[in-house]
Design a protein around this motif. Structure first.
Motif, PDB file in Angstrom:
ATOM      1  N   LYS C  53       0.807  -1.216   0.000  1.00 18.86           N
ATOM      2  CA  LYS C  53       0.000   0.000   0.000  1.00 18.86           C
ATOM      3  C   LYS C  53       0.842   1.269   0.000  1.00 18.86           C
ATOM      4  O   LYS C  53       0.737   2.096  -0.889  1.00 18.86           O
ATOM      5  CB  LYS C  53      -0.913  -0.024   1.229  1.00 18.86           C
ATOM      6  N   ASN C 130     -17.474   7.249   1.629  1.00 18.18           N
ATOM      7  CA  ASN C 130     -17.462   5.905   1.043  1.00 18.18           C
ATOM      8  C   ASN C 130     -17.783   5.974  -0.428  1.00 18.18           C
ATOM      9  O   ASN C 130     -18.820   6.512  -0.822  1.00 18.18           O
ATOM     10  CB  ASN C 130     -18.531   5.037   1.729  1.00 18.18           C
ATOM     11  N   VAL C 133     -15.799   0.976  -5.208  1.00 18.43           N
ATOM     12  CA  VAL C 133     -14.615   0.836  -6.056  1.00 18.43           C
ATOM     13  C   VAL C 133     -14.793  -0.266  -7.096  1.00 18.43           C
ATOM     14  O   VAL C 133     -14.423  -0.119  -8.247  1.00 18.43           O
ATOM     15  CB  VAL C 133     -13.371   0.555  -5.171  1.00 18.43           C
ATOM     16  N   GLY C 161     -14.282   1.926  -0.713  1.00 16.32           N
ATOM     17  CA  GLY C 161     -13.127   2.647  -0.188  1.00 16.32           C
ATOM     18  C   GLY C 161     -13.577   3.853   0.593  1.00 16.32           C
ATOM     19  O   GLY C 161     -14.606   4.459   0.306  1.00 16.32           O
ATOM     20  N   PHE C 178      -7.982   1.323  -8.049  1.00 20.40           N
ATOM     21  CA  PHE C 178      -9.021   2.331  -8.225  1.00 20.40           C
ATOM     22  C   PHE C 178      -9.124   2.830  -9.661  1.00 20.40           C
ATOM     23  O   PHE C 178      -9.976   3.647  -9.979  1.00 20.40           O
ATOM     24  CB  PHE C 178      -8.724   3.534  -7.321  1.00 20.40           C
ATOM     25  N   LYS C 186      -8.137   5.618  -2.014  1.00 20.76           N
ATOM     26  CA  LYS C 186      -8.627   5.787  -0.652  1.00 20.76           C
ATOM     27  C   LYS C 186      -7.683   5.112   0.331  1.00 20.76           C
ATOM     28  O   LYS C 186      -6.982   4.173   0.003  1.00 20.76           O
ATOM     29  CB  LYS C 186     -10.008   5.131  -0.512  1.00 20.76           C
ATOM     30  N   LEU C 189      -9.921   0.236   2.546  1.00 17.15           N
ATOM     31  CA  LEU C 189     -10.741  -0.568   1.650  1.00 17.15           C
ATOM     32  C   LEU C 189     -11.441  -1.631   2.464  1.00 17.15           C
ATOM     33  O   LEU C 189     -10.875  -2.143   3.425  1.00 17.15           O
ATOM     34  CB  LEU C 189      -9.876  -1.257   0.591  1.00 17.15           C
TER      35      LEU C 189
END
Lengths: 154, 274, 362
Positions: C53, C130, C133, C161, C178, C186, C189
């Motif tokens: 990430k 929110n 995705v 997300g 995404f 985001k 997730l």
């Protein structure tokens, strides 16, 4: 500590202070078995017991838990006799808007729920009216007569 | 953080809380005359009183526990508090002031109950703010806890606005009953507009022991000389500063001769100067 | 051949017997209080194949101009996130259908009062931004780690997300998740299992209005980490008396098993260990109030797992007695007209309303 002065104020005598050196919770002031109470009506037996310095001792609380709340019926030993009473004021911490008293007050009643005295010289909490109207008590707790003899409400 | 959607409003930094619309009511002649008008405070007057607001409205201060703080929650909570204050006047009061509180009770005649008493404690932050009133009625000491933002409270009136020498008056439980007795039908006592809150330097006389708490250890200002045997004061002094037993330098300094002690104090002075 | 078959049958029979035996062991040791044996095993480490990430941020030598240019590019690209297709609102809601949940943040606790004067404790749950995705249909969805091999009535998987963040901070692979939806990368997730009728197109915004006021929800959160705890705090053991001659045993578990043929410590015996930092669900919580400006839900109770400012997942309640009586906004609430800032349940008292007075006697 003058016992006579304490009696005048209406307080129960000094509780035994434990000398254990481990952590204890603060005094909760709950009414359980062996708790001493103060009779606040003008019944003969009550007046004599308080005057002699032998306040009634709780021997049973008619409750699922052994802890008495305002309005609970308790069985007390007073002057060698067993009598029932209704808790009318507690030293214990209460919910908001419910008054907390400086002494644990008791009004003596007989088995039918009729109070033994004719007057109560101490203010009674109005929460008793709410308990009467909202909850159903099964063990002879008829507050209507008790609320009738009360002189003052808080 | 990049806000990309229309529905999300960018949070403004909440620097100054606007109290102009809050009705500050204390028992003054002016406030009795114009009950619902906004206070026409000048800019200077507003600034002066703003510094005192943390004493007047202590429940608006942020939560002492930092872990529980959140900007949006505080904003919404204060909004609710202001909304409630626009419904009833929650006046300025301190521990030691005498208040009269009227609450609605479904099972009382007249559907309301009034209680008059001296405020002995004030705690809580936000909507959880509480205060305890104490009074002696028919020789029976009674205390009632009220939540300030409880909607069943119809009216809170300050009968006597004053402060005491202590922050909490819980020792009144062990004081002679005359110090907690107040007339339930007391009339509100008026103060001059703009005058500082009077401090009542009353020294209360306590009953003989046993007490609810160890008052000799609390450094109470508002209590007359407590007459206790020496051992109580010795123990109180011992318990008063529990961190001193870890202060090794202090213990060491007592063991060395006086000249070397002076050396240590001179050294510390020198360090301060540099 | 028959010998081989016999062997296979014998083995399968043994395996089945072993399973039953294992269940017996666990059920013998299980107290009513302890449900953690039935709960999913805590996943303590992410698998190695999981998308990385965060990017390792080396000192970048971008000029101020370029930095501003990048910001402009990003804001232009993600200025207006719209759903990729029209949301199908023709489906009639019924109780068998399952809607999505939301990713929220627990922001605090404060009291509210009901119309009858009773006080309730409410937790404020802020619904973060929110966005949907991705949607994975039940046929496609085949996660590598499965709790149960065969699932009846398999649901589709909706990936949502929350909390938009600067794409510069994430890896390319993470941003790739995404890409197809047009949603800004985001921070958080989450997977929500939905019935195929409740599918939402990628790019749909979900707000607090997804849950109507008066509705019941289940909230899942990670409990407060209490570290290594003893048996009294962790499992509620009673310990031993503090005095009366008890030697060096006040908070210990005492006996940990019996003797005889199976004289050993059973697996699952309650002992001191790490407590907290596990996912738990609070069920059947009522929504008392919604603030549409800040997307905040007021939910009953103060025992929602997690600390303040921690992430929390909110779902429609599965408790049978708390099932919704009125149709829910299906698949989600579509914002049309302007909404009032605060929406209250009919039983709760609004602070803007007058004080509670009791007029008629019962």
């Amino acid at each position: 500590m003058n016992i006579a002065s304490l009696r005048h104020i209406g307080l129960s005598s000094q509780q035994y202070i434990s000398k254990c050196y481990f952590h204890q919770t603060a005094s909760l002031g709950e009414i359980r078995k062996m708790a001493r109470l103060r009779v606040v009506d003008n019944s003969e037996i009550g007046k004599r017991a308080m005057a002699e310095g032998k306040p009634p001792k709780c021997i049973h609380v008619y409750n699922k838990t052994g802890v008495g709340k305002i309005g609970d019926v308790v069985l007390v030993a007073i002057k060698g006799e067993k009598k029932k009473g209704i808790l009318v004021g507690l030293k214990q911490k209460q919910n908001p808007k419910v008054p907390k008293y400086d002494c644990n007050n008791l009004v003596l009643i007989d088995d039918n729920g009729t109070p033994l005295g004719t007057r109560i010289h101490v203010p009674i909490p109005t929460i008793l009216r709410t308990i009467l109207k909202e909850k159903t008590q099964n063990k002879g707790a008829d507050y209507t007569k008790l609320l009738g003899i009360a002189s003052r409400f808080v | 953080m990049i806000n990309t959607t229309k529905n999300f409003v960018k949070l403004k930094t909440f620097k100054v809380f606007n109290f102009r619309n809050v009705y500050r009511s204390c028992s003054t002649e002016a406030s009795l005359n114009n009950t619902n008008e906004e206070e026409n405070a000048t800019q200077e007057g507003f600034k002066k009183s703003f510094a005192e607001y943390r004493h007047i409205y202590p429940e608006f201060l942020p939560d002492p526990e930092v872990k529980l703080r959140n900007v949006i929650r505080e904003k919404l909570e204060r909004k609710d508090m202001i909304a409630r204050r626009s419904q009833i006047a929650i006046p300025e009061f301190y521990v030691g002031s005498i208040l009269s509180v009227t609450t609605s009770d479904p099972h009382s005649p007249g559907k309301s109950e009034t209680f008059v008493g001296i405020c002995i404690k004030r705690e809580g932050c936000g909507l959880r703010a509480k205060f305890i009133l104490r009074n002696v009625i028919d020789h029976e000491g009674i205390e009632v806890l009220y939540e300030m933002y409880d909607p069943t409270i119809q009216k809170i009136k300050v009968l006597r606005l004053e402060k005491r020498l202590d922050d909490e008056l819980l020792y009144l439980r062990d004081a002679l009953p005359e110090y907690s007795t107040f007339d339930p039908n007391m009339e509100p006592e008026l103060l001059v507009e703009g005058a500082p809150v009077p401090v009542n330097s009353l020294k209360v006389k306590l009953k003989p022991r046993p007490w609810v708490d160890r008052w000799e250890r609390k450094n109470l200002q508002g209590v007359q000389d407590i007459d206790l045997p020496e051992r109580f004061w010795v123990k109180a002094a011992k318990v008063a500063t529990p961190w001193e037993k870890y202060d090794l330098m202090k213990i060491y300094k007592k063991t060395i001769p006086a000249e070397e002690q002076r050396k240590y104090t001179m050294k510390s002075n020198h360090n301060c100067k540099s | 051949m028959s010998q081989v078959l016999c062997n296979i049958l014998h083995k399968t029979a043994l395996i089945q017997l072993e399973e039953k035996f294992r269940h017996l062991i666990i059920s013998n040791n299980q107290l009513i209080r302890n449900k953690s044996i039935n709960l999913p095993r805590p996943r303590l480490r992410n698998p190695t194949w999981l998308t990385k990430k965060h990017r390792s941020l080396e000192p970048n030598f971008l000029t101020q101009e370029n930095k501003e240019f990048l910001k402009e590019v990003v804001s232009d690209k993600y200025q207006n996130i719209q759903p990729q297709s029209v949301i199908n609102t023709n489906i009639e809601w019924n109780s068998k259908l399952k809607r999505t949940g939301l990713i929220c943040k627990k922001i605090g606790v404060y009291p509210m009062w009901l119309q009858n004067g009773k006080k309730i404790s409410t937790t404020l749950i802020q619904v973060l931004d929110n966005h949907v995705v991705k949607y994975i249909s039940p046929e496609e969805h085949n996660p590598p780690r499965k709790r149960i091999e065969k699932i009846i009535n398999k649901k589709g998987c909706l990936i949502i997300g929350a909390e938009a963040a600067d794409p510069f901070l994430f890896t390319k692979e993470y941003c790739g998740i995404f890409k197809g939806s047009g949603v800004i990368p985001k921070k958080f997730l989450a997977r929500f299992f939905v019935s195929p009728e409740a599918v939402l197109p990628p790019g749909t915004l979900l707000t607090a209005m997804h849950f109507p006021v008066g509705h019941y929800v289940d909230i899942r959160g990670k409990t407060t980490d209490r570290g290594f705890q003893g048996v009294m705090k962790r499992h509620g053991f009673k310990g031993m008396p503090a005095s009366h001659g008890v030697t060096k045993t006040h908070r210990r578990p005492g006996n940990i098993g019996g003797g005889g043929e199976k004289g050993r410590v059973w697996p699952g015996t309650k002992m001191p260990g790490h407590m907290g930092n596990r996912y738990r669900i609070s069920r059947g919580l009522k929504i008392w109030r919604i603030n549409t400006k800040y997307n905040v839900l007021w939910v009953s109770g103060q025992a929602i797992p997690g600390e303040t400012n921690s992430l929390v997942y909110v779902y429609d309640s599965l408790v049978p007695s708390k099932k919704p009586t009125e149709p829910l906004p299906f698949p989600t609430f579509l914002h049309g007209d302007e909404l009032p800032e605060d929406i209250y349940d009919k039983e709760v008292h609004s602070f803007e309303g007058p004080s509670i007075l009791f007029d008629e006697s019962k």
